[in-house]
Design a protein around this motif. Structure first.
Motif, PDB file in Angstrom:
ATOM      1  N   SER A  48       0.896  -1.057  -0.188  1.00 13.18           N
ATOM      2  CA  SER A  48      -0.091  -0.128  -0.126  1.00 13.18           C
ATOM      3  C   SER A  48       0.869   1.335   0.084  1.00 13.18           C
ATOM      4  O   SER A  48       0.265   2.310  -0.249  1.00 13.18           O
ATOM      5  CB  SER A  48      -1.039  -0.188   1.197  1.00 13.18           C
ATOM      6  N   SER A  49       2.293   1.350   0.485  1.00 17.05           N
ATOM      7  CA  SER A  49       3.148   2.260   0.253  1.00 17.05           C
ATOM      8  C   SER A  49       4.393   1.958  -0.031  1.00 17.05           C
ATOM      9  O   SER A  49       4.667   0.820   0.026  1.00 17.05           O
ATOM     10  CB  SER A  49       3.007   2.977   1.736  1.00 17.05           C
ATOM     11  N   ILE A  50       5.094   2.962  -0.579  1.00 14.40           N
ATOM     12  CA  ILE A  50       6.540   2.597  -0.832  1.00 14.40           C
ATOM     13  C   ILE A  50       7.226   2.110   0.179  1.00 14.40           C
ATOM     14  O   ILE A  50       8.256   1.308  -0.041  1.00 14.40           O
ATOM     15  CB  ILE A  50       7.175   3.858  -1.656  1.00 14.40           C
ATOM     16  N   ALA A  51       7.112   2.611   1.281  1.00 13.93           N
ATOM     17  CA  ALA A  51       7.790   2.295   2.589  1.00 13.93           C
ATOM     18  C   ALA A  51       7.838   0.796   3.035  1.00 13.93           C
ATOM     19  O   ALA A  51       8.743   0.320   3.579  1.00 13.93           O
ATOM     20  CB  ALA A  51       7.542   3.203   3.644  1.00 13.93           C
ATOM     21  N   GLU A  52       6.699   0.324   2.530  1.00 16.00           N
ATOM     22  CA  GLU A  52       6.402  -1.305   2.871  1.00 16.00           C
ATOM     23  C   GLU A  52       7.379  -1.949   1.946  1.00 16.00           C
ATOM     24  O   GLU A  52       7.728  -3.325   2.244  1.00 16.00           O
ATOM     25  CB  GLU A  52       5.088  -1.627   2.575  1.00 16.00           C
ATOM     26  N   GLU A  53       7.726  -1.685   0.674  1.00 16.32           N
ATOM     27  CA  GLU A  53       8.349  -2.426  -0.200  1.00 16.32           C
ATOM     28  C   GLU A  53       9.873  -2.071  -0.128  1.00 16.32           C
ATOM     29  O   GLU A  53      10.671  -3.093  -0.375  1.00 16.32           O
ATOM     30  CB  GLU A  53       7.975  -2.076  -1.644  1.00 16.32           C
ATOM     31  N   ILE A  54      10.202  -0.872   0.024  1.00 12.99           N
ATOM     32  CA  ILE A  54      11.689  -0.398  -0.012  1.00 12.99           C
ATOM     33  C   ILE A  54      12.414  -0.109   1.355  1.00 12.99           C
ATOM     34  O   ILE A  54      11.643   0.587   2.052  1.00 12.99           O
ATOM     35  CB  ILE A  54      11.858   0.837  -0.782  1.00 12.99           C
ATOM     36  N   SER A  55      13.195  -0.715   1.730  1.00  9.65           N
ATOM     37  CA  SER A  55      14.012  -0.424   2.879  1.00  9.65           C
ATOM     38  C   SER A  55      14.898   0.685   2.645  1.00  9.65           C
ATOM     39  O   SER A  55      15.231   0.861   1.530  1.00  9.65           O
ATOM     40  CB  SER A  55      14.976  -1.589   3.422  1.00  9.65           C
ATOM     41  N   GLY A  56      15.389   1.158   3.802  1.00  9.50           N
ATOM     42  CA  GLY A  56      16.339   2.169   3.524  1.00  9.50           C
ATOM     43  C   GLY A  56      15.641   3.799   3.718  1.00  9.50           C
ATOM     44  O   GLY A  56      14.894   3.878   4.809  1.00  9.50           O
ATOM     45  N   PRO A  57      16.092   4.717   3.034  1.00  2.93           N
ATOM     46  CA  PRO A  57      15.225   6.146   3.231  1.00  2.93           C
ATOM     47  C   PRO A  57      13.950   6.301   3.450  1.00  2.93           C
ATOM     48  O   PRO A  57      13.372   6.938   4.165  1.00  2.93           O
ATOM     49  CB  PRO A  57      15.946   6.854   1.750  1.00  2.93           C
ATOM     50  N   GLU A  58      13.194   5.601   2.372  1.00  2.00           N
ATOM     51  CA  GLU A  58      11.692   5.791   2.518  1.00  2.00           C
ATOM     52  C   GLU A  58      11.163   5.108   3.780  1.00  2.00           C
ATOM     53  O   GLU A  58      10.088   5.638   4.409  1.00  2.00           O
ATOM     54  CB  GLU A  58      10.887   5.126   1.245  1.00  2.00           C
ATOM     55  N   ALA A  59      11.528   4.086   4.394  1.00  2.00           N
ATOM     56  CA  ALA A  59      11.284   3.421   5.428  1.00  2.00           C
ATOM     57  C   ALA A  59      11.625   4.141   6.898  1.00  2.00           C
ATOM     58  O   ALA A  59      10.910   3.934   7.897  1.00  2.00           O
ATOM     59  CB  ALA A  59      11.849   1.887   5.580  1.00  2.00           C
ATOM     60  N   SER A  60      12.282   5.447   6.731  1.00  2.00           N
ATOM     61  CA  SER A  60      12.483   6.174   7.878  1.00  2.00           C
ATOM     62  C   SER A  60      11.577   7.277   8.019  1.00  2.00           C
ATOM     63  O   SER A  60      11.804   8.161   8.852  1.00  2.00           O
ATOM     64  CB  SER A  60      14.047   6.607   7.724  1.00  2.00           C
ATOM     65  N   LYS A  61      10.663   7.085   7.282  1.00  2.00           N
ATOM     66  CA  LYS A  61       9.623   8.285   7.512  1.00  2.00           C
ATOM     67  C   LYS A  61       8.647   8.037   8.789  1.00  2.00           C
ATOM     68  O   LYS A  61       8.331   6.896   9.125  1.00  2.00           O
ATOM     69  CB  LYS A  61       8.413   8.062   6.218  1.00  2.00           C
TER      70      LYS A  61
END
Length: 360
Positions: free
Chosen positions: A106-119
């Motif tokens: 449902s969001s990029i943060a779920e799929e990509i670890s790293g920068p986006e996951a730090s939101k």
């Protein structure tokens, strides 16, 4: 019994081959399904780089799964017995792949670890102080589009001016009468319920005989009152727009033309520095953004982001300043940081929103 065993092997082989074919078909249909996820997650500024990152990771991820499955089905010199065992072990993995393809994140943060996951996911209400200013209005617009599920309050001195600018109580935006020179109680009442405050206020040069007074009232005392009120109101994040060379005296830049010319307007850099230092000691999670000279044109070139006291010249689009201010609210890498930003028009844009605060 042997015949049955061979039949079972053929059945399993056919089943697994069918699974692989389905997986490949779904993987190739990116435009109609999984591949479009990145384009709908955020606003126009974040779209190019983040979507490419997600698209590339998705295809690499799927390729590894399918290749691993193919390796286990006898391609590569395995015996029939080994391939049959490999197929049995591979069925759950392949079904998991199919489930993931049918139900994308449902969001990029779920799929990509790293920068986006730090939101940060704790921010649901943001107060923008100075929302009718040239940069404040852009910050409001960016938040409205990039974070439609976040409630944004536009703090404005003039409701009439706000309406003329098209700022209305609609969707995820509401208008709130606000003046940074008002009393602490009035300010606290205006920002009540906010999780974060973005301060985009600044005095407007006018009467040359009263500029010092105006700069002190807005960029110093007014900002400090807003900081105090934010603490009392339970705000967890405070983002402040300032200026490069605000701390110029500390690193020998007071004779620079940029410092002299800017500070000639009411000693505004000295007033901003007082507010910056107060925010640093406030105990609030803060980000101070110091842009170069502000332009009303669209973003151009590469966004340059440095730690404090590095830049003494340069310009930047207000649109891009608004983007950095807004993203600082959510990006944990911006926590308790001072950043300076300009644009380098000699280079092509390469920095996505997930990369703004990397390495600062």
């Amino acid at each position: 019994m042997r015949r049955k065993g061979k039949d079972y092997g053929k059945i399993l082989l056919a089943l697994c081959a069918g699974v692989v074919l389905c997986a490949l078909c779904l993987a190739s249909g990116g435009e109609s399904g999984y591949g479009r996820v990145g384009s709908s997650v955020a606003g126009s500024f974040r779209r190019p780089v983040v979507q490419q990152i997600q698209h590339q990771k998705q295809h690499q991820h799927q390729h590894r799964r399918v290749q691993c499955f193919a390796d286990r089905t006898g391609v590569g010199g395995l015996t029939r017995r080994q391939s049959t065992r490999g197929m049995i072990a591979s069925i759950p993995t392949s079904l998991l792949l199919l489930q993931k393809l049918k139900n994308p994140p449902s969001s990029i943060a779920e799929e990509i670890s790293g920068p986006e996951a730090s939101k940060s996911t704790k921010i649901s209400k943001i107060f923008v102080a100075g929302a009718t200013g040239n940069t404040g209005k852009r910050t409001l617009d960016y938040l409205k589009k990039a974070y439609p599920n976040v409630q944004v309050t536009a703090g404005v001195r003039s409701l009439e001016k706000a309406k003329k600018q098209g700022i209305l109580d609609e969707n995820n935006v509401k208008i709130q009468k606000f003046d940074v020179t008002d009393t602490n109680d009035a300010i606290k009442e205006a920002i009540k319920g906010a999780d974060a405050v973005v301060c985009v206020t600044g005095f407007v040069p006018g009467n040359p005989f009263s500029m010092n007074k105006a700069a002190h009232a807005v960029d110093n005392e007014g900002t400090i009152k807003l900081i105090d009120s934010a603490k009392e109101a339970g705000v967890s994040k405070f983002v402040l727009v300032s200026s490069i060379l605000t701390n110029g005296r500390a690193w020998g830049q007071q004779d620079r033309p940029g410092f002299k010319i800017t500070n000639a307007f009411g000693g505004v850099l000295d007033e901003k520095l007082e507010a910056e230092n107060y925010l640093r000691k406030s105990g609030l999670d803060f980000t101070i953004v110091r842009p170069g000279g502000l332009k009303d044109t669209e973003p151009a070139g590469t966004l340059v982001v440095t730690p404090e006291d590095k830049l003494f010249t340069g310009e930047i689009s207000r649109d891009r300043v608004a983007q950095v201010l807004a993203e600082a609210v959510f990006d944990q890498k911006a926590s308790n940081k001072v950043v300076e930003i300009i644009e380098d028009e000699s280079k092509a844009e390469t920095k996505g929103v997930a990369e703004i605060f990397v390495g600062i």
